[in-house]
Design an enzyme around this catalytic site. Structure first.
Site, PDB file in Angstrom:
ATOM      1  N   GLY A  49    -133.242 -50.187  25.544  1.00  0.00           N
ATOM      2  CA  GLY A  49    -132.880 -48.848  26.534  1.00  0.00           C
ATOM      3  C   GLY A  49    -134.333 -48.356  27.066  1.00  0.00           C
ATOM      4  O   GLY A  49    -135.192 -49.183  26.961  1.00  0.00           O
ATOM      5  N   GLU A  50    -134.516 -47.160  27.121  1.00  0.00           N
ATOM      6  CA  GLU A  50    -135.641 -46.702  27.668  1.00  0.00           C
ATOM      7  C   GLU A  50    -136.463 -45.828  26.267  1.00  0.00           C
ATOM      8  O   GLU A  50    -135.793 -44.733  26.159  1.00  0.00           O
ATOM      9  CB  GLU A  50    -135.564 -45.789  28.938  1.00  0.00           C
ATOM     10  CG  GLU A  50    -137.015 -45.863  29.898  1.00  0.00           C
ATOM     11  CD  GLU A  50    -138.035 -45.283  29.189  1.00  0.00           C
ATOM     12  OE1 GLU A  50    -139.124 -45.913  28.920  1.00  0.00           O
ATOM     13  OE2 GLU A  50    -137.832 -43.935  28.763  1.00  0.00           O
ATOM     14  N   SER A  51    -137.478 -46.036  25.745  1.00  0.00           N
ATOM     15  CA  SER A  51    -137.950 -45.343  24.553  1.00  0.00           C
ATOM     16  C   SER A  51    -138.312 -44.070  24.833  1.00  0.00           C
ATOM     17  O   SER A  51    -138.086 -43.376  23.815  1.00  0.00           O
ATOM     18  CB  SER A  51    -139.080 -46.329  23.914  1.00  0.00           C
ATOM     19  OG  SER A  51    -140.229 -46.401  24.807  1.00  0.00           O
ATOM     20  N   CYS A  81    -135.618 -54.019  20.849  1.00  0.00           N
ATOM     21  CA  CYS A  81    -136.656 -53.589  21.998  1.00  0.00           C
ATOM     22  C   CYS A  81    -136.878 -52.197  21.849  1.00  0.00           C
ATOM     23  O   CYS A  81    -137.973 -51.895  21.105  1.00  0.00           O
ATOM     24  CB  CYS A  81    -135.582 -54.023  23.297  1.00  0.00           C
ATOM     25  SG  CYS A  81    -136.656 -53.920  24.731  1.00  0.00           S
ATOM     26  N   ARG A 110    -145.604 -51.005  24.583  1.00  0.00           N
ATOM     27  CA  ARG A 110    -144.492 -50.792  25.320  1.00  0.00           C
ATOM     28  C   ARG A 110    -144.782 -51.881  26.538  1.00  0.00           C
ATOM     29  O   ARG A 110    -146.187 -52.150  26.829  1.00  0.00           O
ATOM     30  CB  ARG A 110    -144.592 -49.458  26.066  1.00  0.00           C
ATOM     31  CG  ARG A 110    -144.181 -48.520  24.976  1.00  0.00           C
ATOM     32  CD  ARG A 110    -144.271 -46.931  25.506  1.00  0.00           C
ATOM     33  NE  ARG A 110    -143.307 -46.602  26.451  1.00  0.00           N
ATOM     34  CZ  ARG A 110    -143.427 -46.293  27.686  1.00  0.00           C
ATOM     35  NH1 ARG A 110    -144.880 -46.278  28.221  1.00  0.00           N
ATOM     36  NH2 ARG A 110    -142.585 -46.164  28.753  1.00  0.00           N
ATOM     37  N   ILE A 139    -136.329 -58.170  27.790  1.00  0.00           N
ATOM     38  CA  ILE A 139    -136.005 -57.122  29.140  1.00  0.00           C
ATOM     39  C   ILE A 139    -137.239 -56.394  28.884  1.00  0.00           C
ATOM     40  O   ILE A 139    -137.114 -55.327  28.014  1.00  0.00           O
ATOM     41  CB  ILE A 139    -134.770 -56.774  29.279  1.00  0.00           C
ATOM     42  CG1 ILE A 139    -133.865 -57.920  29.342  1.00  0.00           C
ATOM     43  CG2 ILE A 139    -134.632 -56.025  30.605  1.00  0.00           C
ATOM     44  CD1 ILE A 139    -132.226 -57.457  29.297  1.00  0.00           C
ATOM     45  N   HIS A 175    -133.072 -58.739  22.845  1.00  0.00           N
ATOM     46  CA  HIS A 175    -131.789 -58.229  22.642  1.00  0.00           C
ATOM     47  C   HIS A 175    -131.026 -59.081  22.098  1.00  0.00           C
ATOM     48  O   HIS A 175    -130.291 -59.891  23.026  1.00  0.00           O
ATOM     49  CB  HIS A 175    -131.346 -57.884  24.210  1.00  0.00           C
ATOM     50  CG  HIS A 175    -132.282 -56.655  24.385  1.00  0.00           C
ATOM     51  ND1 HIS A 175    -131.694 -55.526  24.920  1.00  0.00           N
ATOM     52  CD2 HIS A 175    -133.385 -56.769  25.304  1.00  0.00           C
ATOM     53  CE1 HIS A 175    -132.584 -54.665  25.294  1.00  0.00           C
ATOM     54  NE2 HIS A 175    -133.611 -55.229  25.689  1.00  0.00           N
ATOM     55  N   GLU A 177    -127.894 -58.808  21.179  1.00  0.00           N
ATOM     56  CA  GLU A 177    -126.603 -58.324  21.634  1.00  0.00           C
ATOM     57  C   GLU A 177    -126.093 -59.023  23.121  1.00  0.00           C
ATOM     58  O   GLU A 177    -124.907 -59.137  23.355  1.00  0.00           O
ATOM     59  CB  GLU A 177    -126.416 -56.815  21.814  1.00  0.00           C
ATOM     60  CG  GLU A 177    -127.012 -56.210  23.096  1.00  0.00           C
ATOM     61  CD  GLU A 177    -128.759 -55.845  22.960  1.00  0.00           C
ATOM     62  OE1 GLU A 177    -129.213 -55.041  23.714  1.00  0.00           O
ATOM     63  OE2 GLU A 177    -129.190 -56.611  21.755  1.00  0.00           O
TER      64      GLU A 177
END
Length: 197
Positions: A49-51, A81, A110, A139, A175, A177
């Site tokens: 996601g967005e850390s 990620c 990052r 990603i 990722h 998943e």
């Protein structure tokens, strides 16, 4: 793993995809948004996601300290990620005051492979999963610039480490998943089963 529950931190990111993969592995799942949700879990995935957003939400929902306490007590955790960034002891190029669980003795970077437009896929050798390569989806992937002495490298892309384990903590830059390959989720489930024996 009858009667055992694997949680997915459900504040932001690839929650649904991890839940589906875990259900395909035959385990009970739970979305984790509160300390009570966390208390009901035997293991936890911290998704991509967005850390920075996830870190702020950890503080808002009072989850930072409960997560640290459960991780230090040995509960298996798997960061993918952005989840890798949250687990790392240090974050290079992070935003000032970015929360960190500090459970993985490593330095995360990052966007180590570039921005969204630089996303890519690659087949990786992950010997712990067998001989068949693992098709990994990167990603806005983080990198690792420092690994502590207790951190085991599970996989590399060229000269860069992209999968690690330190005791009860598993982390990947990519990722799993999104790959359709359940082997990393099954590996994580096996970590939980070993812990509960």
């Amino acid at each position: 793993m009858a009667g055992k529950t694997v949680g997915v931190l459900a504040l932001q990111g690839d929650v649904a995809e991890h839940l589906v993969a875990l259900e395909q592995c035959g385990v009970a799942t739970r979305e984790v948004r509160t300390a009570d949700d966390l208390a009901a879990c035997d293991g936890l995935i911290l998704p991509g996601g967005e850390s920075t957003t996830m870190g702020r939400l950890l503080n808002r929902y009072d989850l930072l300290e409960p997560l640290q306490a459960r991780g230090r007590a040995g509960m298996p955790m798997y960061g993918t990620c952005a989840g890798l960034i949250l687990l790392a002891r240090e974050v290079q190029d992070g935003v000032p005051g970015q929360p960190s669980l500090g459970l993985l003795d490593a330095t995360a970077v990052r966007n180590a492979y570039g921005r969204q437009v630089d996303s890519f896929e690659s087949d990786l050798a992950l010997p712990a999963l067998g001989e068949k390569p693992f098709h990994a989806v990167f990603i806005r992937a983080p990198g690792l610039t420092r690994l502590g002495s207790g951190v085991e490298t599970l996989g590399q892309l060229g000269d860069k480490t992209v999968a690690v384990r330190q005791g009860n903590v598993l982390a990947t830059s990519f990722h799993p998943e999104l790959s359709g390959d359940l082997r990393l989720h099954r590996y994580f489930v096996s970590m939980i089963e070993q812990r509960l024996r």
